[in-house]
Design an enzyme around this catalytic site. Structure first.
Site, mmCIF file in Angstrom:
data_model
loop_
_atom_site.group_PDB
_atom_site.id
_atom_site.type_symbol
_atom_site.label_atom_id
_atom_site.label_comp_id
_atom_site.label_asym_id
_atom_site.label_seq_id
_atom_site.Cartn_x
_atom_site.Cartn_y
_atom_site.Cartn_z
ATOM 1 N N GLY A 118 0.835 -1.199 0.000
ATOM 2 C CA GLY A 118 0.000 0.000 0.000
ATOM 3 C C GLY A 118 0.863 1.240 0.000
ATOM 4 C CB SER A 119 0.003 4.714 0.682
ATOM 5 O OG SER A 119 -0.488 4.635 2.005
ATOM 6 C CB CYS A 161 2.986 -0.652 -7.132
ATOM 7 S SG CYS A 161 3.212 -2.347 -7.678
ATOM 8 C CB THR A 208 -0.712 2.751 5.138
ATOM 9 O OG1 THR A 208 -1.676 3.661 4.624
ATOM 10 C CG2 THR A 208 -1.404 1.751 6.032
ATOM 11 N N GLY A 209 2.493 2.516 5.362
ATOM 12 C CA GLY A 209 3.670 1.686 5.627
ATOM 13 C C GLY A 209 4.375 2.118 6.910
ATOM 14 C CD GLU A 251 6.865 -5.596 -2.439
ATOM 15 O OE1 GLU A 251 7.291 -4.560 -2.994
ATOM 16 O OE2 GLU A 251 7.397 -6.709 -2.595
HETATM 17 P P1 NAD Z 1 -3.297 2.403 1.503
HETATM 18 O O1 NAD Z 1 -1.992 2.473 2.228
HETATM 19 O O2 NAD Z 1 -4.239 3.519 1.632
HETATM 20 O O3 NAD Z 1 -4.103 1.103 1.949
HETATM 21 C C1 NAD Z 1 -3.544 -0.192 1.848
HETATM 22 C C2 NAD Z 1 -4.181 -1.080 2.903
HETATM 23 O O4 NAD Z 1 -3.768 -0.650 4.205
HETATM 24 C C3 NAD Z 1 -5.708 -1.057 2.909
HETATM 25 O O5 NAD Z 1 -6.164 -2.376 3.116
HETATM 26 C C4 NAD Z 1 -6.021 -0.171 4.108
HETATM 27 O O6 NAD Z 1 -7.273 -0.410 4.702
HETATM 28 C C5 NAD Z 1 -4.905 -0.567 5.051
HETATM 29 N N1 NAD Z 1 -4.619 0.400 6.115
HETATM 30 C C6 NAD Z 1 -4.829 1.740 6.131
HETATM 31 N N2 NAD Z 1 -4.401 2.260 7.309
HETATM 32 C C7 NAD Z 1 -3.900 1.230 8.040
HETATM 33 C C8 NAD Z 1 -3.290 1.125 9.328
HETATM 34 N N3 NAD Z 1 -3.094 2.192 10.109
HETATM 35 N N4 NAD Z 1 -2.888 -0.088 9.748
HETATM 36 C C9 NAD Z 1 -3.046 -1.187 8.972
HETATM 37 N N5 NAD Z 1 -3.628 -1.153 7.744
HETATM 38 C C10 NAD Z 1 -4.040 0.042 7.288
HETATM 39 O O7 NAD Z 1 -2.914 2.121 -0.013
HETATM 40 P P2 NAD Z 1 -3.909 2.001 -1.282
HETATM 41 O O8 NAD Z 1 -4.382 3.371 -1.632
HETATM 42 O O9 NAD Z 1 -4.900 0.920 -1.048
HETATM 43 O O10 NAD Z 1 -2.898 1.476 -2.410
HETATM 44 C C11 NAD Z 1 -2.249 2.311 -3.296
HETATM 45 C C12 NAD Z 1 -0.780 2.420 -2.948
HETATM 46 O O11 NAD Z 1 -0.217 1.114 -2.885
HETATM 47 C C13 NAD Z 1 0.018 3.137 -4.019
HETATM 48 O O12 NAD Z 1 0.961 3.999 -3.408
HETATM 49 C C14 NAD Z 1 0.738 2.005 -4.749
HETATM 50 O O13 NAD Z 1 1.914 2.389 -5.425
HETATM 51 C C15 NAD Z 1 0.996 1.058 -3.616
HETATM 52 N N6 NAD Z 1 1.217 -0.298 -4.127
HETATM 53 C C16 NAD Z 1 2.462 -0.857 -4.006
HETATM 54 C C17 NAD Z 1 2.709 -2.129 -4.530
HETATM 55 C C18 NAD Z 1 4.073 -2.767 -4.427
HETATM 56 O O14 NAD Z 1 4.182 -3.962 -4.713
HETATM 57 N N7 NAD Z 1 5.108 -2.050 -4.033
HETATM 58 C C19 NAD Z 1 1.682 -2.822 -5.163
HETATM 59 C C20 NAD Z 1 0.417 -2.221 -5.274
HETATM 60 C C21 NAD Z 1 0.209 -0.961 -4.740
#
Ligand code: NAD
Length: 469
Positions: free
Chosen positions: A221-222, A277, A225-226, A243
């Protein structure tokens, strides 16, 4: 109306509460998506913890057989699940869309099932023998995003269970339905509790990642959040695979035959409407080739049909959600106000989160569409004079997921490739991931890798058996 459910301990759970889920192309109601509460997270983790002991005790061959059966179920249900992906996530059935996503799910299930991770003798002399074994970690929390919801969930689930862990998966709150259906179906091949789901937004994700019985977090994810996930892992000392987002640069070397590469450049950028991503998010072209690149990409873009991806002639679907739709439009409008050359293609329907395919020329480093991850169908095309400057531009951002170099002769760019600060540098392709090839980010794009033997190691802990002879 269809009510979708979580799977906890091998059974479909009665929803604690639900919300209406809509198709981003038609704005029609898809069904009711469940929302977990904190107690459901506890139940799912407990079920996974109990199941883990006996799952780990099974022979490796038994686990592999179950995973091959998972692959068979995915293949058998690929039609149903790909239509659900299109209706929920928006990517078209055709092209590199939802049928392709299901094929990837099958591939990324079969390959880990076929790999061997043998114990390794790391040292031996007359007095001692030291062997490194890989043992399961326990319960894995898998947190997935909304762009490739099933494929990314499979990347997290399959290596984890292959190595004797059990999983609690939380799909994105934007795209839970197809994932829940996939988990329901593949549970037929797994003992109760091996693969569970919980649903909800970041609060439920946070509850899951803070749970003391979690032994590993796999997060995609983002970056924002990471960073929260890293904080969450402190309480349980869980290792993490992170990731995160990317802002991949592609650099076309001076004098490259543009016609030969234009289609690959186009799909490298517009795969899943740019919501990928490791998509090309910044395209650097030599000033002498700039007009040719604009012309060739425009010709391809003008052939695209934008619309509801259930229609098999459609190649570009909607953005997945309103938040993303507004974010990308804002970045394009910022570029418009600063006088960039905006070229839009396709006739987006009135309803739904549709955008035209957008090429943005006359743009420079430092502008928002270049520096921020757009995650949408708007590609900035930036002129450069010297390839060294383009490398510097590519490296100037914190993101370091992927990058690519494009040249008539790949050997010519082999040295330059090593200068790009990215987890993967592709030559004459972009985003070309493979289940045998480790994939992960550098810098702010995360740490740890998925896929191949390295990906299997990442869901284990090492145990050395050291014998005195
Ligand atoms: P996001 O970080 O908003 O959400 C990802 C997940 O995290 C969701 O399931 C969300 O509910 C959960 N989340 C949110 N807050 C949290 C917390 N405090 N604790 C635990 N979980 C929590 O990301 P998104 O908008 O769903 O995805 C898009 C992003 O993901 C883009 O930046 C994209 O580049 C990245 N991405 C990376 C890869 C990779 O392999 N590197 C692959 C796909 C997407």
């Amino acid at each position: 109306m269809q009510i979708y459910r979580n799977t906890v301990n091998g059974s479909l759970a009665e929803p604690v509460s639900s919300h209406e889920a809509y198709n981003p192309a038609t704005e029609q109601l898809l069904g009711m998506a469940p929302e977990s509460d904190e107690q459901e997270v506890d139940r799912a983790v407990e079920a996974a913890a109990i199941a883990q002991k006996s799952w780990a005790e099974r022979s490796d061959q038994q686990r592999r057989d179950s995973i091959h059966e998972v692959a068979r179920i995915l293949e058998e249900n690929a039609g149903y699940l790909s239509e659900l992906i299109t209706r929920e996530q928006g990517k078209p059935l055709s092209g590199p869309g939802s049928i392709f996503e299901m094929q990837a799910c099958v591939g990324w299930t079969q390959v880990p099932a076929s790999l061997e991770l043998e114990p390794e003798v790391v040292y031996e002399d007359d007095e001692r023998k030291d062997t490194l074994h890989r043992v399961p970690l326990g319960v894995v929390a898998a947190i997935a995003p909304w762009n490739w919801p099933l494929m990314i969930a499979i990347w997290q689930i399959i290596p984890a269970i292959r190595m004797g862990n059990t999983v609690v998966l939380k799909p994105s709150e934007y795209t839970p339905i197809a994932t829940l259906e996939m988990v329901r179906l593949i549970n037929q091949a797994l003992p109760a509790g091996v693969l569970n789901t919980v649903t909800g937004d970041g609060r439920i994700g946070s509850k899951l990642t803070h749970h003391p019985d979690i032994s590993k977090i796999m997060f995609t994810g983002s970056e924002t959040t990471g960073r929260r996930i890293i904080e969450a892992s402190a309480s349980s000392l869980s290792p993490i695979t992170l990731e995160l987002g990317g802002n991949d640069a592609a650099i076309v070397m001076p004098g490259t035959n543009i016609k030969n590469i234009a289609t690959d450049l186009f799909w490298g950028a517009f795969l899943n409407m740019g919501q990928t991503c490791a998509c090309i998010k910044r395209l650097y072209v030599h000033e002498d080739d700039y007009e040719t690149v604009m012309t060739e990409l425009s010709a391809i873009a003008s052939e695209m049909k934008v619309g509801d991806g259930m229609d098999k002639s459609v190649t570009i679907g909607p953005l997945q959600n309103k938040m993303q739709f507004e974010k990308v439009r804002e970045l394009v409008s910022d570029a418009k106000t600063s006088g960039c050359d905006i070229r839009e293609f396709g006739e987006p329907p009135e309803k739904g989160y549709f955008m035209p395919v957008t090429l943005v020329g006359d743009i420079r480093d430092g502008q928002r569409l270049v520096d921020e991850e757009q995650f949408g169908p708007a590609l900035p095309i930036i002129r450069y004079r010297d390839p060294e400057d383009a490398i510097e531009s590519a490296n100037r951002l914190e993101a370091g997921l992927g990058a690519s170099l494009w040249a008539d002769n790949p050997a010519e760019v082999a040295e330059l490739a090593m200068q790009l600060e990215a987890g993967t540098v592709w030559i004459n392709q972009h985003g070309a991931i493979h289940p045998m090839v480790p994939f992960g980010g550098n810098k702010a794009s995360g740490y740890g890798v998925e896929f191949g033997l390295e990906g299997l190691k990442a869901v284990t802990q090492s145990r050395v058996i050291s014998i005195k002879k």
